[in-house]
Design an enzyme around this catalytic site. Structure first.
Site, short mmCIF file in Angstrom:
data_model
loop_
_atom_site.label_atom_id
_atom_site.label_comp_id
_atom_site.label_asym_id
_atom_site.label_seq_id
_atom_site.Cartn_x
_atom_site.Cartn_y
_atom_site.Cartn_z
N ASP A 1 -10.88 71.80 -138.79
CA ASP A 1 -9.78 71.09 -138.53
C ASP A 1 -8.28 71.67 -139.56
O ASP A 1 -7.90 71.27 -139.05
CB ASP A 1 -10.11 69.50 -139.23
CG ASP A 1 -10.61 70.02 -140.65
OD1 ASP A 1 -11.27 70.56 -141.06
OD2 ASP A 1 -9.71 69.45 -141.66
N ARG B 1 6.84 70.42 -141.27
CA ARG B 1 6.84 71.21 -141.07
C ARG B 1 6.63 71.38 -139.87
O ARG B 1 6.73 70.97 -138.76
CB ARG B 1 5.12 71.05 -141.26
CG ARG B 1 3.36 72.27 -140.48
CD ARG B 1 2.80 72.28 -141.39
NE ARG B 1 1.08 71.24 -141.29
CZ ARG B 1 0.04 70.26 -141.48
NH1 ARG B 1 -0.26 71.38 -142.65
NH2 ARG B 1 -0.69 69.63 -141.09
P1 AMP Z 1 -7.00 68.60 -145.82
O1 AMP Z 1 -8.15 68.47 -146.40
O2 AMP Z 1 -5.62 68.42 -146.20
O3 AMP Z 1 -7.56 69.56 -144.91
O4 AMP Z 1 -7.57 67.13 -145.34
C1 AMP Z 1 -8.67 66.92 -144.58
C2 AMP Z 1 -8.03 65.98 -144.40
O5 AMP Z 1 -7.86 64.70 -144.83
C3 AMP Z 1 -7.23 65.08 -143.31
O6 AMP Z 1 -7.58 64.33 -142.09
C4 AMP Z 1 -6.08 64.16 -143.65
O7 AMP Z 1 -5.10 63.76 -143.39
C5 AMP Z 1 -6.95 64.04 -144.80
N1 AMP Z 1 -5.71 63.34 -146.29
C6 AMP Z 1 -5.48 64.07 -147.37
N2 AMP Z 1 -5.05 63.61 -147.96
C7 AMP Z 1 -4.80 62.43 -147.58
C8 AMP Z 1 -4.20 61.60 -147.97
N3 AMP Z 1 -3.42 61.18 -148.94
N4 AMP Z 1 -4.34 60.74 -147.70
C9 AMP Z 1 -4.68 60.18 -146.74
N5 AMP Z 1 -5.39 61.17 -145.57
C10 AMP Z 1 -5.51 62.09 -146.41
MG MG Z 2 -6.17 70.25 -142.59
#
Ligand code: AMP
Ligand code: MG
Length: 503
Positions: free
Chosen positions: A261, A185
């Protein structure tokens, strides 16, 4: 000893040397997790035009060492990769520590125009912020982000970009095993409202000041170094986000998970999880499977943005003024400015969408009347607006748009008012047509097409539908007679009503 004259026998031209200005911020802002190499990295997509625009050589990225780097399996030249710390309000609940749980900042490039860009891997393995997650990503969500982010860029909407997709040769386990993949990205930065919240939650005013000054230098250098700079920063982020959300609303884009976030301070769209474009119009439309209360529904997006920006404002209060009440009053004033920034872009966009080149008092009302009419019978959002271009040449009651409405006569009634308004700006037909074509895309990343591309790639390792869709969406405003099928809404059996987070 170095023997520089020795001939190279591998296909390993020198990898680029990345910068890493973020690592100059205090160590508590990030972690250095090290790499988690994968078994069988394979490059399945390289965005060559983007690589060149960044000043990177596509051949280097596609080389064996380049692919390893894009798979998080060898370090780039330069500083060690980092995972950034951040917090965030998720669906209104504050989580004091999130952070890059599955992402790694490889470094930064300064492109030929002098713009600094983050190069980040997503799905590259666990970090100290993984909170029990595997740090990995499945191919489907990676392709979804690639398609959507590149489609948004082609629409001219500020967004993170997608440089490459690498499959890992490993499975990730969700409800069932899925092929693993890593997205590269590209972003102006990955600094989020939640990055400020992370520091604020720890009472770290020095940290907030350091971060704010980094953001000013990087994204808003015109603000300078004066005493009022942190209020000016807040105002700049508010304006950038207002412009961004207005541009989403004008094309029917629903982000789906506007947690703090997932909101950048640069004003770029980030984190393409359960996002989708509207097919049939509904103001309260939600696709995300987890957004049961409709917090992030289409029409709620401007309101949520203000709520998120108020959270950013809270973190900056100690820098805005020593007296807290005074700081709050100043922050509230700039927050109220969101509406003006939003309307300036949204209203100008509405005017362009319905082909008005001059400005009259009731223009926005005229456009709003069309939205109200669409809300009644839910015609396809994109076909309705693009169809207005053809309405220009059609006699009343004979154009292509009326039949999209459950009550065609209701559209005719609106069209009478619209034609009357157009009669007050005669001439300039070619300009009007072109303005409308540029404001009303023919091709959007329709959910059923995205799903079709993902299914083919995940289930059959067939990337042809993905390639085709990405290609069509590169020219969203052009008529592409051979690709007319991509302009169509889903058939009843093709409809995708729910989208899922990328995790
Ligand atoms: P997102 O839903 O992509 O905005 O992610 C929210 C949070 O969850 C962020 O801190 C991500 O880094 C963490 N996260 C999402 N998927 C994973 C994963 N497979 N392993 C570790 N952390 C994750
Ligand atoms: Mg996120």
């Amino acid at each position: 000893m170095d023997t520089p004259t020795q001939t190279r026998t591998t296909d390993a031209p020198a990898l680029p040397r990345f910068e890493m200005s973020y690592a100059e911020l205090p160590a508590r802002f990030h972690a250095k997790p090290g790499l988690s190499p994968v078994l069988g990295p394979r490059l399945v997509k390289l965005n060559e035009p983007l690589a060149r625009a960044l000043g990177l050589d596509p051949a280097v990225l596609a080389s064996r060492e380049g692919i390893k780097m894009l798979a998080g399996s060898r370090p780039p030249n330069g500083a060690p990769p980092i995972a950034q710390a951040y917090a965030g309000h998720q669906f209104g609940n504050f989580v004091p520590q999130l952070g890059d749980g599955r992402a790694l900042l490889l470094g930064e490039v300064v492109d030929p125009q002098g713009r600094r860009r983050d190069i980040q891997l997503k799905g590259s393995g666990p970090t100290p912020f993984s909170r029990g997650g595997d740090g990995r990503a499945a191919l489907g969500p990676v392709l979804r982000e690639y398609i959507l982010s590149e489609a948004m860029a082609a629409l001219g909407i500020p967004t993170t970009r997608s440089l490459a997709v690498v499959t890992t040769g490993e499975k990730v386990y969700r409800d069932w095993p899925l092929p693993g993949a890593i997205l590269t990205r590209v972003a102006a930065s990955h600094i989020r409202v939640g990055t400020f919240q992370y520091l604020a939650a720890r009472g770290d005013t020095d940290g907030i000041r350091a971060l704010a000054d980094h953001v000013i230098g990087r994204h808003y250098p015109a603000i300078g170094e004066g005493a009022g700079r942190h209020l000016a920063l807040l105002e700049a982020v508010i304006a950038a986000q207002a412009r961004l959300i207005a541009s989403w609303m004008l094309v029917g884009f629903i982000h789906g998970v506007m947690n703090t976030d997932n909101m950048t301070v640069s004003g770029e769209t980030i984190d393409y999880g359960p996002c989708a474009f509207l097919d049939e119009f509904a103001a309260d439309k939600v696709f995300s499977s987890i957004d049961r209360a409709g917090r992030y529904a289409y029409s709620n997006q401007p309101h949520v943005a203000v709520w998120n920006l108020a959270r950013l404002a809270e973190t900056l209060l100690p820098l805005i003024a020593d007296d807290q009440d005074a700081a709050i009053a100043m922050a509230e004033t700039v927050l109220r400015g969101f509406q003006g920034h939003y309307e300036a872009v949204f209203h100008a966009g509405l005017r362009r969408k319905i082909g008005l080149l001059l400005q009259e008092d009731h223009d926005v009302q005229l456009a709003s009347d069309l939205f109200a009419l669409m809300a009644e019978s839910g015609p396809d959002f994109t076909l309705t607006f693009r169809g207005l271009v053809d309405e220009l040449d059609a006699p009343l009651g004979e154009g292509p748009v009326r039949t999209l409405f459950a009550t065609p006569a209701a559209f005719d009634a609106w069209s009478v008012k619209w034609r009357d308004r157009l009669s007050r700006e005669p001439g300039r037909d070619a300009e009007r047509r072109e303005t409308m074509r540029r404001a009303n895309p023919r091709y959007i990343a329709r959910n059923h097409r995205v799903e079709e591309a993902i299914r083919a790639a995940e289930d059959r390792s067939d990337f042809a539908p993905f390639e085709k869709l990405v290609d069509v969406l590169q020219r969203p405003f052009d008529d592409q007679p051979d690709n007319d099928a991509y302009a169509l809404p889903p058939q009843p059996d093709e409809r995708v009503t729910k989208t899922f987070c990328g995790t």
